[in-house]
Motif scaffolding. Structure first.
Motif, PDB file in Angstrom:
ATOM      1  N   VAL A   1       0.866  -1.176   0.000  1.00  0.00           N
ATOM      2  CA  VAL A   1       0.000   0.000   0.000  1.00  0.00           C
ATOM      3  C   VAL A   1       0.902   1.225   0.000  1.00  0.00           C
ATOM      4  O   VAL A   1       1.752   1.375   0.887  1.00  0.00           O
ATOM      5  N   THR A   2       0.742   2.097  -0.989  1.00  0.00           N
ATOM      6  CA  THR A   2       1.589   3.281  -1.062  1.00  0.00           C
ATOM      7  C   THR A   2       1.144   4.331  -0.051  1.00  0.00           C
ATOM      8  O   THR A   2       0.034   4.296   0.478  1.00  0.00           O
ATOM      9  N   LYS A   3       2.020   5.291   0.176  1.00  0.00           N
ATOM     10  CA  LYS A   3       1.724   6.406   1.067  1.00  0.00           C
ATOM     11  C   LYS A   3       0.513   7.191   0.557  1.00  0.00           C
ATOM     12  O   LYS A   3      -0.356   7.581   1.330  1.00  0.00           O
ATOM     13  N   ASN A   4       0.431   7.420  -0.770  1.00  0.00           N
ATOM     14  CA  ASN A   4      -0.710   8.137  -1.355  1.00  0.00           C
ATOM     15  C   ASN A   4      -2.018   7.378  -1.140  1.00  0.00           C
ATOM     16  O   ASN A   4      -3.056   7.972  -0.866  1.00  0.00           O
ATOM     17  N   ALA A   5      -1.969   6.057  -1.286  1.00  0.00           N
ATOM     18  CA  ALA A   5      -3.178   5.246  -1.083  1.00  0.00           C
ATOM     19  C   ALA A   5      -3.617   5.317   0.375  1.00  0.00           C
ATOM     20  O   ALA A   5      -4.806   5.486   0.658  1.00  0.00           O
TER      21      ALA A   5
ATOM     22  N   THR B   1       0.930  -3.675  -6.049  1.00  0.00           N
ATOM     23  CA  THR B   1       1.016  -2.387  -5.375  1.00  0.00           C
ATOM     24  C   THR B   1      -0.327  -1.693  -5.513  1.00  0.00           C
ATOM     25  O   THR B   1      -0.876  -1.599  -6.613  1.00  0.00           O
ATOM     26  N   PHE B   2      -0.857  -1.223  -4.382  1.00  0.00           N
ATOM     27  CA  PHE B   2      -2.128  -0.502  -4.347  1.00  0.00           C
ATOM     28  C   PHE B   2      -1.800   0.971  -4.166  1.00  0.00           C
ATOM     29  O   PHE B   2      -1.168   1.361  -3.185  1.00  0.00           O
ATOM     30  N   ASP B   3      -2.217   1.793  -5.127  1.00  0.00           N
ATOM     31  CA  ASP B   3      -1.853   3.204  -5.140  1.00  0.00           C
ATOM     32  C   ASP B   3      -3.086   4.072  -5.368  1.00  0.00           C
ATOM     33  O   ASP B   3      -4.140   3.577  -5.797  1.00  0.00           O
ATOM     34  N   PHE B   4      -2.955   5.343  -5.082  1.00  0.00           N
ATOM     35  CA  PHE B   4      -3.975   6.333  -5.422  1.00  0.00           C
ATOM     36  C   PHE B   4      -3.301   7.363  -6.304  1.00  0.00           C
ATOM     37  O   PHE B   4      -2.246   7.894  -5.952  1.00  0.00           O
ATOM     38  N   VAL B   5      -3.895   7.606  -7.471  1.00  0.00           N
ATOM     39  CA  VAL B   5      -3.310   8.566  -8.412  1.00  0.00           C
ATOM     40  C   VAL B   5      -4.301   9.688  -8.705  1.00  0.00           C
ATOM     41  O   VAL B   5      -5.514   9.491  -8.688  1.00  0.00           O
ATOM     42  N   ASP B   6      -3.748  10.843  -8.949  1.00  0.00           N
ATOM     43  CA  ASP B   6      -4.510  12.031  -9.316  1.00  0.00           C
ATOM     44  C   ASP B   6      -3.794  12.619 -10.520  1.00  0.00           C
ATOM     45  O   ASP B   6      -2.766  13.268 -10.390  1.00  0.00           O
ATOM     46  N   ASP B   7      -4.330  12.322 -11.720  1.00  0.00           N
ATOM     47  CA  ASP B   7      -3.687  12.784 -12.938  1.00  0.00           C
ATOM     48  C   ASP B   7      -4.728  13.347 -13.907  1.00  0.00           C
ATOM     49  O   ASP B   7      -5.889  13.534 -13.529  1.00  0.00           O
TER      50      ASP B   7
ATOM     51  N   ARG C   1      -5.560   2.502  -7.877  1.00  0.00           N
ATOM     52  CA  ARG C   1      -5.042   1.638  -8.939  1.00  0.00           C
ATOM     53  C   ARG C   1      -4.271   0.480  -8.333  1.00  0.00           C
ATOM     54  O   ARG C   1      -3.568   0.640  -7.354  1.00  0.00           O
ATOM     55  N   VAL C   2      -4.418  -0.669  -8.969  1.00  0.00           N
ATOM     56  CA  VAL C   2      -3.668  -1.857  -8.576  1.00  0.00           C
ATOM     57  C   VAL C   2      -2.669  -2.147  -9.682  1.00  0.00           C
ATOM     58  O   VAL C   2      -3.049  -2.345 -10.841  1.00  0.00           O
ATOM     59  N   GLU C   3      -1.386  -2.126  -9.347  1.00  0.00           N
ATOM     60  CA  GLU C   3      -0.338  -2.536 -10.282  1.00  0.00           C
ATOM     61  C   GLU C   3      -0.052  -3.994  -9.957  1.00  0.00           C
ATOM     62  O   GLU C   3       0.562  -4.291  -8.941  1.00  0.00           O
ATOM     63  N   ASN C   4      -0.548  -4.886 -10.820  1.00  0.00           N
ATOM     64  CA  ASN C   4      -0.564  -6.306 -10.521  1.00  0.00           C
ATOM     65  C   ASN C   4       0.384  -7.078 -11.447  1.00  0.00           C
ATOM     66  O   ASN C   4       0.116  -7.213 -12.639  1.00  0.00           O
ATOM     67  N   PRO C   5       1.478  -7.632 -10.900  1.00  0.00           N
ATOM     68  CA  PRO C   5       2.410  -8.397 -11.729  1.00  0.00           C
ATOM     69  C   PRO C   5       1.836  -9.732 -12.193  1.00  0.00           C
ATOM     70  O   PRO C   5       2.379 -10.358 -13.102  1.00  0.00           O
ATOM     71  N   ASN C   6       0.723 -10.175 -11.598  1.00  0.00           N
ATOM     72  CA  ASN C   6       0.096 -11.444 -11.974  1.00  0.00           C
ATOM     73  C   ASN C   6      -0.820 -11.297 -13.188  1.00  0.00           C
ATOM     74  O   ASN C   6      -1.192 -12.294 -13.797  1.00  0.00           O
ATOM     75  N   ALA C   7      -1.224 -10.073 -13.502  1.00  0.00           N
ATOM     76  CA  ALA C   7      -2.162  -9.836 -14.607  1.00  0.00           C
ATOM     77  C   ALA C   7      -1.432  -9.931 -15.943  1.00  0.00           C
ATOM     78  O   ALA C   7      -0.393  -9.305 -16.141  1.00  0.00           O
ATOM     79  N   THR C   8      -1.986 -10.731 -16.840  1.00  0.00           N
ATOM     80  CA  THR C   8      -1.405 -10.836 -18.179  1.00  0.00           C
ATOM     81  C   THR C   8      -1.984  -9.785 -19.113  1.00  0.00           C
ATOM     82  O   THR C   8      -1.379  -9.457 -20.121  1.00  0.00           O
ATOM     83  N   SER C   9      -3.166  -9.265 -18.777  1.00  0.00           N
ATOM     84  CA  SER C   9      -3.770  -8.165 -19.533  1.00  0.00           C
ATOM     85  C   SER C   9      -4.801  -7.494 -18.633  1.00  0.00           C
ATOM     86  O   SER C   9      -5.238  -8.051 -17.642  1.00  0.00           O
ATOM     87  N   SER C  10      -5.160  -6.287 -19.018  1.00  0.00           N
ATOM     88  CA  SER C  10      -6.203  -5.559 -18.283  1.00  0.00           C
ATOM     89  C   SER C  10      -6.994  -4.710 -19.266  1.00  0.00           C
ATOM     90  O   SER C  10      -6.567  -4.482 -20.384  1.00  0.00           O
ATOM     91  N   CYS C  11      -8.146  -4.251 -18.818  1.00  0.00           N
ATOM     92  CA  CYS C  11      -8.976  -3.445 -19.696  1.00  0.00           C
ATOM     93  C   CYS C  11      -8.665  -1.968 -19.475  1.00  0.00           C
ATOM     94  O   CYS C  11      -7.949  -1.600 -18.556  1.00  0.00           O
TER      95      CYS C  11
END
Length: 114
Positions: free
Chosen positions: A12-16, A83-89, A96-106
């Motif tokens: 869990v990131t500091k931003n999350a 990694t579980f993060d919160f982004v403001d862009d 957002r979840v940055e998942n190394p197990n995911a082979t693809s995402s939508c």
């Protein structure tokens, strides 16, 4: 990427953590964020983020800067190493979840395949 705390199956990131604390301010005392994975979505699996006031015996509990995140044992293998993060862009604000197990995402970022 935000500064992270290590040594948990899900980072869990500091931003999350900061955003979780802000979201939970309006919830009853003792509320926690639950992250789970279920079948569905346009890519096969989808993330769900819910507020929960109780821990289950099989929950993994991750704490960061006063924020508590719960992950059930069924969802954990799909999230391990993520990694579980919160982004403001420019695209908006979101968890957002940055998942190394995911082979693809939508494109929506809440659905993935393994």
């Amino acid at each position: 990427m935000s500064e992270v705390a290590e040594a948990a199956p899900l980072t869990v990131t500091k931003n999350a953590a900061k955003r979780i604390n802000a979201v939970l301010q309006g919830e009853p005392e003792g509320s926690m964020l639950r992250i789970s994975v279920s079948g569905g979505g346009c890519s096969g699996f989808q993330y769900a983020f819910t507020v929960d006031r109780s821990r289950n015996p099989d929950d993994i509990v991750i704490e960061r800067d006063g924020a508590t995140v719960l992950v059930d044992s069924v969802s954990l293998p799909f999230l391990s190493g993520s990694t579980f993060d919160f982004v403001d862009d420019l695209m908006g604000q979101s968890f957002r979840v940055e998942n190394p197990n995911a082979t693809s995402s939508c494109g929506c970022g809440t659905s993935f395949s393994v």
